[in-house]
Design a protein around this motif. Sequence first.
Motif, short mmCIF file in Angstrom:
data_model
loop_
_atom_site.label_atom_id
_atom_site.label_comp_id
_atom_site.label_asym_id
_atom_site.label_seq_id
_atom_site.Cartn_x
_atom_site.Cartn_y
_atom_site.Cartn_z
N ILE A 36 51.41 30.88 40.67
CA ILE A 36 52.32 32.02 40.81
C ILE A 36 51.95 32.70 42.13
O ILE A 36 50.81 33.13 42.33
CB ILE A 36 52.21 32.98 39.62
N ASP A 37 52.93 32.75 43.02
CA ASP A 37 52.68 33.24 44.37
C ASP A 37 52.41 34.74 44.39
O ASP A 37 53.04 35.49 43.65
CB ASP A 37 53.88 32.90 45.27
N THR A 38 51.47 35.15 45.25
CA THR A 38 51.27 36.57 45.54
C THR A 38 50.96 37.38 44.27
O THR A 38 51.47 38.48 44.08
CB THR A 38 52.54 37.15 46.24
N LEU A 39 50.15 36.81 43.40
CA LEU A 39 49.89 37.46 42.11
C LEU A 39 48.48 38.06 42.09
O LEU A 39 47.49 37.34 42.03
CB LEU A 39 50.04 36.44 40.97
N ILE A 76 46.85 32.99 52.43
CA ILE A 76 48.10 32.43 52.95
C ILE A 76 48.52 31.24 52.08
O ILE A 76 47.70 30.41 51.71
CB ILE A 76 47.89 31.99 54.42
N THR A 77 49.84 31.17 51.77
CA THR A 77 50.35 30.24 50.78
C THR A 77 49.98 28.77 51.01
O THR A 77 49.42 28.12 50.13
CB THR A 77 51.88 30.38 50.68
N ASN A 78 50.30 28.24 52.21
CA ASN A 78 50.06 26.81 52.45
C ASN A 78 48.58 26.48 52.30
O ASN A 78 48.20 25.49 51.69
CB ASN A 78 50.43 26.42 53.88
N PRO A 193 56.95 36.78 42.98
CA PRO A 193 56.29 38.04 43.36
C PRO A 193 56.09 38.23 44.86
O PRO A 193 55.71 39.32 45.29
CB PRO A 193 54.93 37.95 42.63
N HIS A 194 56.34 37.19 45.65
CA HIS A 194 56.26 37.33 47.11
C HIS A 194 57.36 38.29 47.58
O HIS A 194 58.45 38.29 47.04
CB HIS A 194 56.46 35.96 47.75
N ASP A 195 57.07 39.12 48.60
CA ASP A 195 58.09 40.05 49.06
C ASP A 195 59.17 39.30 49.84
O ASP A 195 58.91 38.20 50.32
CB ASP A 195 57.45 41.15 49.93
N GLY A 245 47.01 32.32 40.54
CA GLY A 245 47.71 32.95 41.66
C GLY A 245 47.23 32.30 42.95
O GLY A 245 46.07 31.91 43.06
N ASP A 246 48.11 32.16 43.96
CA ASP A 246 47.64 31.54 45.22
C ASP A 246 46.89 32.55 46.08
O ASP A 246 46.02 32.20 46.85
CB ASP A 246 48.78 30.83 45.97
N HIS A 247 47.25 33.83 45.93
CA HIS A 247 46.57 34.94 46.61
C HIS A 247 47.17 36.21 46.05
O HIS A 247 48.16 36.14 45.30
CB HIS A 247 46.73 34.87 48.13
N GLY A 248 46.62 37.36 46.44
CA GLY A 248 47.13 38.62 45.92
C GLY A 248 48.10 39.29 46.89
O GLY A 248 48.81 38.62 47.64
ZN LIG Z 1 51.58 32.67 48.69
#
Ligand SMILES: [Zn+2]
Length: 654
Positions: A36-39, A76-78, A193-195, A245-248
């Motif tokens: 889940i991105d940006t969690l 960072i996502t990647n 959840p990513h902006d 989560g991949d990052h916060g």
């Molecule tokens: Zn991400």
Amino acid sequence: MKVLRALLICSLTAALSAALSPPKKAAHPDIFLVTIDTLRADHVHCYGYRSIQTPALDGLAQDGIRFTQAFTPSPITNTSHTTILTGLLPSSHGVTDFAVPLASTHPTWAELLHAHAYHTAAFIGAVILDSKTLAPGLNRGFDFYDNFPEHAQTKSRWGRVERRGMDVVLRAEAWLSAHPQEPHFVWLHLYDPHDPYEPPAPYSQIYQDRLYDGEIAYADSALANFIGYLKKHGEYENSLIVVVGDHGEGLGEHHEDTHGIFLYDSTTHVPLILKLPGETARKGKVVEAQVRTTDILPTVLDLARVTAPRKLDGESLRPYFTRNDTDAAERIAFGETDYPLRFGWAPLRSVRTQGRKFIEAPRPELYDLHADAAELNNQYEPWNRQVKNLRGMLAELRAKAPPPAPSQGVVGQGTIDELKALGYLGKADVGSATNVPQPSLLPDPKDKIEEQNLLHLAMIASEGDRAADARRSLEKVLQLDPKSPTALRQLGELELRAGDYVNSAQHLKVALEVRPDDATAAFYEGQALEKTHDLPGARDALEASLKLMPGQFEARLLLGQIYLGLKNPHAAEDQFEAALLLQSNSIEGQLGVAKAQVAEGNFNQAAQQLESLSKSQSTNAALFELLAQAYTGLGKNVEAEKAETRAKLLQSQK
Ligand SMILES: [Zn+2]
């Protein structure tokens, strides 16, 4: 009595079905990874956040093991996803930027399981993980990798650069239904959840004052749908499910609105939940030790009894749930971000023990995490023993890292546009931490974070066609730093699109004084100057841009036109020919060559070219106009008149 009877029937049915269906092979369970991105961990209900409902995550935690202190090495996502899929730190796997291919020497989760007869598929929620453009190599080992269409039919961001969580989940469920043969490894990436934070109804209403939370609650509902699917098809009990989560997200902490620049816990502390296959004994276990997302792959391989690759930066988490976790040795969490380099600022490195964090930066930081969990009270002193220890760990890590790959990813303009649509700066030719001679001489990102927030706002505003908002943000950046090359370039591009060519050219001129190697800024400057009829200026800008980046098709075409305007048909022909080397059947390129030939008095060649082209371009007025000129030059007046008439007719039909 009723209850008792129901219980009896239940246990009878269970006993019956257990007797009828053969026991599952525990060695190769179905494996589902949900990122889940940006969690942020502290925005999930079962992590203690009472202002949100996340029943799916809570339910998984109840059925599995919840890690309260899990950290990603990258915000960072990647980069962070590559870490999850390889069990390697960013400096080991090398994917420290968008579009950097994952080297084939690093086996991925999917490859390792595929070799053990797993059927593998990946469903992504944003182009940031598209293996055709921004994440090459991440698809390795997947039978199916659900990339985005190359030419999106829609202008909306949905389906073009982003997919809603429910869309991702339904695509995964459809694939599972079509590929029932087990075992499966399926990865789902929920980007919501990513902006920008735009949850659909009813989450947009329930969480109208906290739209980030609304996106999380919505992503949770998509996860609930997926869990429901697994339960309905009897695949839940015996599967291994990992949610991470991949990052916060900064949410304004340390003045960081989003993520990518800093390495504070706000963007590196992530939720991690593991539901084991067929397990009941460890239901609801909570592990409080510090663990890392590099540990996920080693754990999965351990549980699935698949031999792990020789080099991994993480270790299996099994000791934490099979033994008493207090026995396990402390795991050090490293952090790395090169994203500040995109703006010309220093990259950061960090090392986190259970009680301390050290951040290597032009102005280094040390935090006592027990007394100061929010990382607000910097205790750094160069002679501090802890600083020396932690710095030593970073030095050791650096010494172990492989040398950087010689060629970084090549990013095309389409990809840069996609990146911008997601709010990331699309300039990839600034360099990486490994080829900047002395990162410590660059500005400290702490001094630049307000600028970064504004630049990010501007990118999101441009994407949403809110040019006035974007302009306002960029002008604020220039108040903070009048020589910000990023803001100057963005503003130049914005005014170019808005038709204010004089201002555009002015901003771009200053941008190029600060950063003369910015090929894209030079291309924009060439376009702006051409519009102001400064042809020599436009020529110089485009020549400079093409010297830096020779493969720019549009720039070649424009330069060809400019040389025609400057009465230099010979140079024009060279540019159109160069454009045709890049796109051999470009009509514009072919007409350009013919136009240059006519201007050079090379009528015969031009006529031949145009005659052959006219077969496929029978309604192209410009072509017949040009053909008329070529015939006139050859003295073929009848043909010239015919072509002229045709051109006029086509023009009137337009
Ligand atoms: Zn991400």
